[in-house]
Design an enzyme around this catalytic site. Structure first.
Site, PDB file in Angstrom:
ATOM      1  N   ASN A 285       0.869  -1.188   0.000  1.00  0.00           N
ATOM      2  CA  ASN A 285       0.000   0.000   0.000  1.00  0.00           C
ATOM      3  C   ASN A 285       0.902   1.233   0.000  1.00  0.00           C
ATOM      4  O   ASN A 285       1.516   1.554   1.011  1.00  0.00           O
ATOM      5  CB  ASN A 285      -0.880  -0.047   1.260  1.00  0.00           C
ATOM      6  CG  ASN A 285      -1.695   1.224   1.434  1.00  0.00           C
ATOM      7  OD1 ASN A 285      -1.822   2.037   0.518  1.00  0.00           O
ATOM      8  ND2 ASN A 285      -2.271   1.390   2.626  1.00  0.00           N
TER       9      ASN A 285
ATOM     10  N   LYS B 260       0.048   4.264  -0.213  1.00  0.00           N
ATOM     11  CA  LYS B 260      -0.624   5.438   0.400  1.00  0.00           C
ATOM     12  C   LYS B 260      -0.409   6.672  -0.479  1.00  0.00           C
ATOM     13  O   LYS B 260      -0.396   6.557  -1.700  1.00  0.00           O
ATOM     14  CB  LYS B 260      -0.102   5.669   1.827  1.00  0.00           C
ATOM     15  CG  LYS B 260      -0.120   4.400   2.669  1.00  0.00           C
ATOM     16  CD  LYS B 260       0.038   4.676   4.133  1.00  0.00           C
ATOM     17  CE  LYS B 260       0.185   3.367   4.877  1.00  0.00           C
ATOM     18  NZ  LYS B 260       0.051   3.501   6.297  1.00  0.00           N
TER      19      LYS B 260
ATOM     20  N   HIS C 157      -9.586   0.797   5.170  1.00  0.00           N
ATOM     21  CA  HIS C 157      -8.308   1.045   5.843  1.00  0.00           C
ATOM     22  C   HIS C 157      -8.548   1.968   7.036  1.00  0.00           C
ATOM     23  O   HIS C 157      -9.371   2.880   6.967  1.00  0.00           O
ATOM     24  CB  HIS C 157      -7.305   1.664   4.860  1.00  0.00           C
ATOM     25  CG  HIS C 157      -5.908   1.644   5.378  1.00  0.00           C
ATOM     26  ND1 HIS C 157      -5.449   2.544   6.317  1.00  0.00           N
ATOM     27  CD2 HIS C 157      -4.861   0.815   5.114  1.00  0.00           C
ATOM     28  CE1 HIS C 157      -4.185   2.255   6.597  1.00  0.00           C
ATOM     29  NE2 HIS C 157      -3.801   1.225   5.880  1.00  0.00           N
TER      30      HIS C 157
ATOM     31  N   GLU D 252      -6.972   4.375   8.130  1.00  0.00           N
ATOM     32  CA  GLU D 252      -6.774   5.806   7.839  1.00  0.00           C
ATOM     33  C   GLU D 252      -8.036   6.392   7.202  1.00  0.00           C
ATOM     34  O   GLU D 252      -8.388   7.547   7.453  1.00  0.00           O
ATOM     35  CB  GLU D 252      -5.540   5.990   6.945  1.00  0.00           C
ATOM     36  CG  GLU D 252      -4.255   5.728   7.741  1.00  0.00           C
ATOM     37  CD  GLU D 252      -3.067   5.264   6.916  1.00  0.00           C
ATOM     38  OE1 GLU D 252      -3.093   5.365   5.679  1.00  0.00           O
ATOM     39  OE2 GLU D 252      -2.102   4.772   7.531  1.00  0.00           O
TER      40      GLU D 252
ATOM     41  N   GLU E 106      -5.427  -5.441  10.518  1.00  0.00           N
ATOM     42  CA  GLU E 106      -4.407  -4.422  10.748  1.00  0.00           C
ATOM     43  C   GLU E 106      -4.675  -3.726  12.085  1.00  0.00           C
ATOM     44  O   GLU E 106      -5.485  -2.792  12.150  1.00  0.00           O
ATOM     45  CB  GLU E 106      -4.461  -3.373   9.641  1.00  0.00           C
ATOM     46  CG  GLU E 106      -4.165  -3.922   8.270  1.00  0.00           C
ATOM     47  CD  GLU E 106      -3.548  -2.850   7.380  1.00  0.00           C
ATOM     48  OE1 GLU E 106      -2.459  -3.098   6.855  1.00  0.00           O
ATOM     49  OE2 GLU E 106      -4.137  -1.775   7.235  1.00  0.00           O
TER      50      GLU E 106
ATOM     51  N   GLY F 290       2.401   1.792  10.878  1.00  0.00           N
ATOM     52  CA  GLY F 290       3.344   2.898  10.765  1.00  0.00           C
ATOM     53  C   GLY F 290       4.045   3.246  12.070  1.00  0.00           C
ATOM     54  O   GLY F 290       4.687   4.282  12.183  1.00  0.00           O
TER      55      GLY F 290
ATOM     56  N   SER G  46       3.374  -2.585  10.329  1.00  0.00           N
ATOM     57  CA  SER G  46       4.834  -2.614  10.500  1.00  0.00           C
ATOM     58  C   SER G  46       5.457  -3.939  10.063  1.00  0.00           C
ATOM     59  O   SER G  46       6.382  -4.436  10.708  1.00  0.00           O
ATOM     60  CB  SER G  46       5.215  -2.251  11.939  1.00  0.00           C
ATOM     61  OG  SER G  46       4.804  -0.928  12.227  1.00  0.00           O
TER      62      SER G  46
HETATM   63  C1  PEP Z   1      -0.787  -0.051   6.056  1.00  0.00           C
HETATM   64  O1  PEP Z   1      -0.799   1.087   5.663  1.00  0.00           O
HETATM   65  O2  PEP Z   1      -1.723  -0.798   5.716  1.00  0.00           O
HETATM   66  C2  PEP Z   1       0.317  -0.521   6.895  1.00  0.00           C
HETATM   67  C3  PEP Z   1       0.233  -1.697   7.427  1.00  0.00           C
HETATM   68  O3  PEP Z   1       1.387   0.353   7.071  1.00  0.00           O
HETATM   69  P1  PEP Z   1       2.816  -0.013   7.741  1.00  0.00           P
HETATM   70  O4  PEP Z   1       3.296  -1.292   7.086  1.00  0.00           O
HETATM   71  O5  PEP Z   1       3.680   1.163   7.405  1.00  0.00           O
HETATM   72  O6  PEP Z   1       2.590  -0.192   9.192  1.00  0.00           O
END
Ligand code: PEP
Length: 257
Positions: A11, A13, A98, A100, A170, A176, A216
């Site tokens: 992803n 973003k 997601h 976000e 997630e 992040g 992460s």
């Molecule tokens: C994500 O944006 O779905 C995500 C898991 O980000 P990160 O791997 O940076 O934690």
């Protein structure tokens, strides 16, 4: 892992301009010429870069995903992008729900379900994200929250449709932040989700639905995550933006390999 094919999705973003996306896709294509048969790879560029990225990846074993969709095929929805448009831009996947989007754009479970429906109607595979916040985990609300989020999208759906949805667990506290769920923590949740699917759709369907972990994911934790029986892949944010780390993640050491 069982016979489910692993899926690693990057992803991007709101990172990478069109030339940067094209350069990255060109390099990724070269790096992944001999993708192992047990892995499927997807990248999710920003919407303006979808078509140029898909053009670079045409006939490569790397699929393209939207990061968002609006649940209508056309109309007066300024700034939005439809399932038909995603398909025409070369997408076969699209991320929905997601955290976000839920947090910054106030997307509800009901709206996320509408998006899933709209994608399925267009033959695009939804990557449906769910996950708890740190406060919810600390208050022991993880399983009830996940059950609510899961049911909002899976209730009153037939098995055939359910099997077309990819779930991404997630935990918000791991996105992040550098704080990955331990493989055991992630496996516990994935097993719970599969059990819920088993109750709703039966064992065969529950065993076919892919459940990714996201939060992460890095080259140094992917192998242990992928050793867990109910983790079928990863949704990767930050580490998908760098070629070396993404290629290493895609080349995880599979117990099935
Ligand atoms: C994500 O944006 O779905 C995500 C898991 O980000 P990160 O791997 O940076 O934690």
């Amino acid at each position: 892992m069982t016979s489910r094919k692993a899926l690693i999705a990057g992803n991007w973003k709101m990172f990478k301009t069109i030339p940067e996306a094209v350069d990255f896709a060109t390099a990724l294509r070269k790096a992944l010429t001999s993708l192992p048969p047990h892995v499927e790879v997807v990248v999710a560029p920003p919407s303006v870069a979808l078509l140029p990225t898909a053009q670079v990846l045409e006939s490569a074993p790397i699929a393209v995903s939207g990061q968002n969709v609006y649940p209508a095929n056309e109309g007066a929805f300024t700034g939005e992008i439809s399932p038909t448009m995603l398909k025409a831009a070369g997408c076969s996947y699209c991320i929905v729900g997601h955290s976000e989007r839920r947090q910054y754009f106030h997307e509800t479970d009901a709206f996320v379900r509408e998006k899933v429906d709209a994608l399925l109607a267009e033959g695009i595979t939804p990557i449906f994200c769910i996950g708890e916040s740190l406060a919810q985990r600390q208050a022991n609300e993880t399983f009830s929250l996940l059950s609510t989020q899961l049911n909002a999208t899976f209730a009153n759906r037939d098995r055939e449709q359910a099997e077309q949805i990819v779930i991404a667990y997630e935990p918000i506290w791991a996105i992040g932040t550098g704080h990955t769920a331990t493989p055991a923590q992630a496996q516990e949740v994935h097993a719970f989700l599969r059990q819920q699917l088993d109750h709703s759709f039966g064992a065969d369907t529950a065993q076919r639905i892919r459940i990714l972990y996201g939060g992460s994911v890095k080259p140094d934790n992917i192998d242990d995550l992928m050793k867990q029986p109910d983790i079928d892949g990863a949704l990767v944010g930050g580490a998908s933006l760098k070629l070396d780390s993404f290629v290493r993640i895609v080349s995880f050491q599979s117990p099935a390999a």
